[in-house]
Design a protein around this motif. Structure first.
Motif, PDB file in Angstrom:
ATOM      1  N   GLY A 296     -41.439  50.427  -2.479  1.00  0.00           N
ATOM      2  CA  GLY A 296     -42.773  51.412  -3.410  1.00  0.00           C
ATOM      3  C   GLY A 296     -43.005  49.874  -4.058  1.00  0.00           C
ATOM      4  O   GLY A 296     -43.988  49.322  -4.511  1.00  0.00           O
ATOM      5  N   TYR A 297     -43.001  49.021  -3.002  1.00  0.00           N
ATOM      6  CA  TYR A 297     -43.838  47.589  -3.387  1.00  0.00           C
ATOM      7  C   TYR A 297     -44.815  47.607  -2.577  1.00  0.00           C
ATOM      8  O   TYR A 297     -46.108  46.751  -2.322  1.00  0.00           O
ATOM      9  CB  TYR A 297     -42.847  46.174  -2.702  1.00  0.00           C
ATOM     10  N   LEU A 298     -45.377  48.288  -1.294  1.00  0.00           N
ATOM     11  CA  LEU A 298     -46.428  47.995  -0.535  1.00  0.00           C
ATOM     12  C   LEU A 298     -47.835  48.794  -0.600  1.00  0.00           C
ATOM     13  O   LEU A 298     -47.180  49.632  -1.050  1.00  0.00           O
ATOM     14  CB  LEU A 298     -46.317  47.801   0.519  1.00  0.00           C
TER      15      LEU A 298
ATOM     16  N   THR B   3     -49.179  43.617  -1.111  1.00  0.00           N
ATOM     17  CA  THR B   3     -49.091  44.077  -2.685  1.00  0.00           C
ATOM     18  C   THR B   3     -49.725  43.599  -3.685  1.00  0.00           C
ATOM     19  O   THR B   3     -51.106  43.093  -3.363  1.00  0.00           O
ATOM     20  CB  THR B   3     -47.934  43.124  -3.097  1.00  0.00           C
TER      21      THR B   3
ATOM     22  N   VAL C 135     -50.662  42.933 -11.334  1.00  0.00           N
ATOM     23  CA  VAL C 135     -51.393  42.241 -12.225  1.00  0.00           C
ATOM     24  C   VAL C 135     -50.876  40.777 -12.090  1.00  0.00           C
ATOM     25  O   VAL C 135     -51.696  40.245 -12.779  1.00  0.00           O
ATOM     26  CB  VAL C 135     -50.896  42.467 -13.630  1.00  0.00           C
ATOM     27  N   SER C 136     -49.490  40.154 -12.254  1.00  0.00           N
ATOM     28  CA  SER C 136     -49.389  39.139 -12.270  1.00  0.00           C
ATOM     29  C   SER C 136     -49.614  37.987 -11.347  1.00  0.00           C
ATOM     30  O   SER C 136     -49.988  36.631 -11.275  1.00  0.00           O
ATOM     31  CB  SER C 136     -47.968  39.066 -13.034  1.00  0.00           C
ATOM     32  N   SER C 137     -50.046  38.512  -9.997  1.00  0.00           N
ATOM     33  CA  SER C 137     -49.559  37.898  -8.937  1.00  0.00           C
ATOM     34  C   SER C 137     -50.782  38.036  -8.177  1.00  0.00           C
ATOM     35  O   SER C 137     -51.573  38.038  -7.043  1.00  0.00           O
ATOM     36  CB  SER C 137     -48.494  38.097  -8.097  1.00  0.00           C
ATOM     37  N   GLY C 138     -52.019  39.539  -8.739  1.00  0.00           N
ATOM     38  CA  GLY C 138     -53.033  39.376  -7.873  1.00  0.00           C
ATOM     39  C   GLY C 138     -53.122  40.142  -6.713  1.00  0.00           C
ATOM     40  O   GLY C 138     -51.193  41.240  -6.533  1.00  0.00           O
ATOM     41  N   THR C 139     -53.671  40.059  -4.820  1.00  0.00           N
ATOM     42  CA  THR C 139     -53.736  40.628  -4.353  1.00  0.00           C
ATOM     43  C   THR C 139     -53.051  39.587  -3.271  1.00  0.00           C
ATOM     44  O   THR C 139     -53.694  38.835  -3.514  1.00  0.00           O
ATOM     45  CB  THR C 139     -54.917  41.322  -3.721  1.00  0.00           C
ATOM     46  N   PHE C 140     -52.073  40.088  -2.319  1.00  0.00           N
ATOM     47  CA  PHE C 140     -51.395  39.311  -1.496  1.00  0.00           C
ATOM     48  C   PHE C 140     -51.244  40.123  -0.218  1.00  0.00           C
ATOM     49  O   PHE C 140     -51.010  40.730  -0.257  1.00  0.00           O
ATOM     50  CB  PHE C 140     -50.022  38.612  -1.700  1.00  0.00           C
ATOM     51  N   SER C 141     -51.973  39.319   0.544  1.00  0.00           N
ATOM     52  CA  SER C 141     -52.390  40.087   1.811  1.00  0.00           C
ATOM     53  C   SER C 141     -52.063  39.416   3.145  1.00  0.00           C
ATOM     54  O   SER C 141     -52.683  38.273   3.433  1.00  0.00           O
ATOM     55  CB  SER C 141     -53.652  41.025   1.821  1.00  0.00           C
ATOM     56  N   LEU C 142     -51.142  39.932   3.841  1.00  0.00           N
ATOM     57  CA  LEU C 142     -50.521  39.526   5.397  1.00  0.00           C
ATOM     58  C   LEU C 142     -50.835  40.211   6.423  1.00  0.00           C
ATOM     59  O   LEU C 142     -50.683  41.144   6.421  1.00  0.00           O
ATOM     60  CB  LEU C 142     -49.403  38.750   5.216  1.00  0.00           C
TER      61      LEU C 142
ATOM     62  N   PRO D  55     -45.521  22.856  -5.279  1.00  0.00           N
ATOM     63  CA  PRO D  55     -45.040  23.084  -6.857  1.00  0.00           C
ATOM     64  C   PRO D  55     -44.705  21.865  -7.451  1.00  0.00           C
ATOM     65  O   PRO D  55     -44.411  20.699  -7.163  1.00  0.00           O
ATOM     66  CB  PRO D  55     -43.984  23.809  -6.207  1.00  0.00           C
TER      67      PRO D  55
ATOM     68  N   GLN E 169     -53.060  36.234   9.309  1.00  0.00           N
ATOM     69  CA  GLN E 169     -53.401  35.351   8.286  1.00  0.00           C
ATOM     70  C   GLN E 169     -52.824  35.962   7.193  1.00  0.00           C
ATOM     71  O   GLN E 169     -53.178  36.928   6.465  1.00  0.00           O
ATOM     72  CB  GLN E 169     -54.916  35.972   8.632  1.00  0.00           C
ATOM     73  N   LEU E 170     -52.929  34.854   6.083  1.00  0.00           N
ATOM     74  CA  LEU E 170     -52.430  35.424   4.658  1.00  0.00           C
ATOM     75  C   LEU E 170     -54.594  35.499   3.964  1.00  0.00           C
ATOM     76  O   LEU E 170     -55.191  34.726   3.702  1.00  0.00           O
ATOM     77  CB  LEU E 170     -51.979  33.988   4.299  1.00  0.00           C
ATOM     78  N   ASP E 171     -54.232  36.081   2.970  1.00  0.00           N
ATOM     79  CA  ASP E 171     -55.083  36.373   2.422  1.00  0.00           C
ATOM     80  C   ASP E 171     -55.332  36.872   0.930  1.00  0.00           C
ATOM     81  O   ASP E 171     -54.784  37.556   0.628  1.00  0.00           O
ATOM     82  CB  ASP E 171     -56.484  37.028   2.924  1.00  0.00           C
ATOM     83  N   ALA E 172     -54.642  36.058  -0.028  1.00  0.00           N
ATOM     84  CA  ALA E 172     -54.623  36.007  -1.222  1.00  0.00           C
ATOM     85  C   ALA E 172     -55.285  36.110  -2.627  1.00  0.00           C
ATOM     86  O   ALA E 172     -56.155  34.830  -2.408  1.00  0.00           O
ATOM     87  CB  ALA E 172     -52.904  35.511  -2.036  1.00  0.00           C
ATOM     88  N   LYS E 173     -55.437  36.552  -3.761  1.00  0.00           N
ATOM     89  CA  LYS E 173     -56.247  36.295  -4.865  1.00  0.00           C
ATOM     90  C   LYS E 173     -55.837  36.798  -6.032  1.00  0.00           C
ATOM     91  O   LYS E 173     -55.167  37.950  -6.279  1.00  0.00           O
ATOM     92  CB  LYS E 173     -57.757  37.404  -4.035  1.00  0.00           C
ATOM     93  N   HIS E 174     -56.273  36.427  -6.886  1.00  0.00           N
ATOM     94  CA  HIS E 174     -55.726  36.955  -8.197  1.00  0.00           C
ATOM     95  C   HIS E 174     -57.207  36.159  -9.477  1.00  0.00           C
ATOM     96  O   HIS E 174     -57.897  35.139  -9.065  1.00  0.00           O
ATOM     97  CB  HIS E 174     -54.683  35.548  -8.750  1.00  0.00           C
TER      98      HIS E 174
ATOM     99  N   TYR F 110     -49.785  31.198 -11.589  1.00  0.00           N
ATOM    100  CA  TYR F 110     -50.223  31.915  -9.891  1.00  0.00           C
ATOM    101  C   TYR F 110     -48.979  30.985  -8.656  1.00  0.00           C
ATOM    102  O   TYR F 110     -49.009  31.878  -7.739  1.00  0.00           O
ATOM    103  CB  TYR F 110     -51.264  31.522  -9.559  1.00  0.00           C
ATOM    104  N   LEU F 111     -49.162  29.763  -8.490  1.00  0.00           N
ATOM    105  CA  LEU F 111     -48.302  29.450  -7.946  1.00  0.00           C
ATOM    106  C   LEU F 111     -47.062  30.156  -7.196  1.00  0.00           C
ATOM    107  O   LEU F 111     -46.685  30.505  -6.059  1.00  0.00           O
ATOM    108  CB  LEU F 111     -48.247  27.727  -7.193  1.00  0.00           C
TER     109      LEU F 111
ATOM    110  N   SER G 232     -45.881  32.334  -8.474  1.00  0.00           N
ATOM    111  CA  SER G 232     -45.667  33.885  -8.244  1.00  0.00           C
ATOM    112  C   SER G 232     -46.031  34.327  -6.360  1.00  0.00           C
ATOM    113  O   SER G 232     -45.617  35.295  -6.209  1.00  0.00           O
ATOM    114  CB  SER G 232     -46.760  34.456  -8.494  1.00  0.00           C
TER     115      SER G 232
ATOM    116  N   ASP H 106     -39.475  47.962   4.677  1.00  0.00           N
ATOM    117  CA  ASP H 106     -40.264  48.886   4.426  1.00  0.00           C
ATOM    118  C   ASP H 106     -41.630  48.689   5.444  1.00  0.00           C
ATOM    119  O   ASP H 106     -41.951  50.071   5.985  1.00  0.00           O
ATOM    120  CB  ASP H 106     -41.389  49.054   2.630  1.00  0.00           C
TER     121      ASP H 106
END
Lengths: 255, 303
Positions: free
Chosen positions: A143-145, A179, A182-189, A244, B217-222, B251-252, B254, B269
């Motif tokens: 259920g992460y995705l 994925t 709330v805390s990390s927004g959308t992460f799309s690969l 970081p 490609q990576l696409d991340a938004k917050h 953010y970084l 996470s 999965d």
């Protein structure tokens, strides 16, 4: 054509269908090259007889109909369509059954199909396809995705049967995952990679055994590649853009 | 397969060309342009598409251009846009004239008073920019930032609201290593005079592209929000910059966590590394005819 493939490598993988149809309309004379070299996410149909789903690709298509590996019938029905020989069809049936088990093991579900046909060199070609929907609304157990798909296409050209037979495998994996929390927004690969592998193996071990092992090895390599190299590289890039905080030089007191 | 080869109209070709240009990953538009010109084989259509697509791309990617005359760099953003090809650099109070398609700054002129905020607003803007520059200088190896006033720039003194926006942009292009990436932060700061509060809304976006033997490609938004008290220009600036620093660092972290989680949880999965049995698939049994049943028994699944 090279320029067209260059464009495909830069467009967001999620939009590959749009990109491909744009290229097809701009370069109608290169359509067969484009269609054979560019892979798109796999589509699926349900077999009328068994209700089981099967994957659509160029290798089970004739005109606008697709042959089901379960019933060996074309959907929609078609007259004078090509079929594998009965001997090859036996192998095809066995391959589909085994591959389903293999997929259950590695993909915890997913849809698989295998198609075979004779080629001109007294050998044959086999195409193994897998489609997995790993999203939490699909078959993703953890259920992460929010969204996640893995499409694999393995095409093996099997040389004429001798004691040691030649197998040429071309594999393409297309994957996309998102994925969202709330805390990390959308992460799309998302992305696709393609590799080739050639092996000469003893035919006594059986075609299915040989092909199966090659595919398993290849999938493992591609999965690792995607994980370490591709995802690793994009992660490296993020850290280069903004290291970081532990890595940053200590803030000197204002003079 | 449809056999009717209806030639696309020039307008349709132009729209397609625009689509390709607009979807180029950060920093890659010139490469896309080159391939596109080759595929289109029609310079007129290309030029028209480029003149429409490049400005949109440049603004949404906030490209950073060098201004002639040792004024430093200017960010091309919609916040600083005065006219189609004129962009304000608030730091130096200069206006850069830009050629979008060539992605260069062709000339520079001083900004007129009407184009700049009032001294009251400017105090806040300038103080914040100074803090932001410090932060960006430390946190981003190759970052640029600008602070603009996008609302209420004519406010003369206390009693009225105004709005600032701070943008940060960083990019890394390594085409020889088949890798490019970009980071973009847009922070809207609403300075609410009546309740003496500064409300922040941040939109962070990261992109990366790796294309050796493939295309990933990576696409991340917050998005995030925060607020702090409306104080003097210097104190407000320090407070805002520290909130921004805090949120971006979080953010970084996470993003890092997402990447660490990837191989084990998320990727699993899609496809496991190995079956539950922790051994490779027993293909050797395939030489037997009723092997499916054998394998199912061996693996303990009911089929």
């Amino acid at each position: 054509m090279e320029a067209a493939m260059g464009l495909m490598r830069r467009m967001p993988p999620r939009h590959s269908e749009t990109a491909l149809s744009a290229l097809l309309s701009l370069l109608p004379h290169n359509s067969s090259d484009l269609l054979s070299q560019v892979d798109l996410p796999l589509q699926v149909l349900s077999d009328d007889d068994s209700g089981k789903r099967f994957i659509l690709c160029e290798y089970n298509r004739d005109a606008d109909s697709y042959r089901s590996p379960w019933s060996n019938k074309y959907h929609p029905r078609l007259e004078d369509a090509p079929y594998p020989s009965s001997k090859l069809r036996q192998l095809e049936i066995e391959a589909n059954d085994i591959f389903t088990v293999y997929c259950d093991q590695y993909y915890e579900g997913g849809i698989s199909s295998v198609y075979m046909w004779e080629d001109d060199n007294e050998g044959f070609v086999a195409c193994f396809l897998v489609k997995k929907d790993g999203s939490k609304t699909g078959q993703g157990r953890r259920g992460y995705l929010e969204e996640g798909t893995w499409d694999a296409i393995h095409v093996i050209e099997v040389g004429p049967e001798e004691e040691t037979t030649r197998y040429c495998l071309t594999s393409t994996v297309m994957l996309s995952l998102t994925t969202d929390d709330v805390s990390s927004g959308t992460f799309s690969l998302s992305g696709s990679i393609r590799r080739q592998m050639n092996m000469n193996l003893p035919v006594a071990d059986g075609h299915l055994c040989n092909m199966g092992k090659m595919i398993e090895e290849m999938e493992g390599k591609l999965r690792n590649s995607l994980d370490q190299v591709y995802f690793g590289k994009t992660r490296e890039m993020v850290c280069t853009l903004r290291p970081p905080s532990e890595v940053l030089p200590m803030r000197l007191p204002d003079s | 397969m449809a056999e009717e080869e209806t030639e696309l109209s020039d307008n349709q070709k132009k729209e397609i060309a625009k689509w390709f240009l607009l979807n180029a990953p950060a920093g890659e538009i010139q490469y896309v342009a080159k391939d596109l010109k080759s595929v289109l084989n029609n310079d007129d259509v290309y030029d028209e598409a480029a003149s429409e697509a490049f400005p949109v791309y440049n603004k949404s990617h906030m490209i950073c251009l060098e201004m002639p005359g040792r004024f430093g760099d200017v960010l091309v953003t919609s916040y600083g846009e005065l006219q189609g090809n004129e962009y304000l650099d608030p730091k130096t109070a200069q206006v850069a004239i830009v050629d979008h398609v060539k992605q260069v700054c062709t000339e520079v002129r001083p900004a007129s008073d009407e184009e700049l905020p009032t001294p009251y607003v400017e105090e806040y803007r300038c103080a914040l920019e100074a803090e932001m520059l410090k932060y960006v200088g430390e946190a981003y190896p190759k970052g640029s930032c600008s602070v603009y006033c996008i609302n209420g720039k004519d406010v003369e003194g206390p009693g009225y609201d105004f709005e600032l926006v701070a943008v940060i942009f960083a990019a890394r292009l390594s085409p020889q290593n088949f890798c490019t990436g970009s980071w973009q932060s847009i922070w809207n700061i609403e300075c609410k005079d009546d309740i003496q509060v500064l409300e922040l809304k941040g939109k962070l976006q990261v992109g990366a592209h790796y294309f050796e033997e493939g295309n990933v490609q990576l696409d991340a938004k917050h998005e995030c929000r925060d607020s702090t008290m409306f104080q003097s220009p210097d104190d407000s600036a320090i407070a805002i910059a520290s909130l921004i620093r805090h949120h971006e660092t979080e953010y970084l972290a996470s993003l890092e966590a997402s990447y660490l989680n990837l191989p084990d949880a998320t990727f699993k999965d899609l496809r496991r590394k190995l079956p539950v049995t922790r051994t490779l698939f027993p293909w050797h049994s395939t030489s037997l005819f009723s092997l499916t049943r054998e394998i199912s028994k061996e693996l303990g699944i009911g089929k």
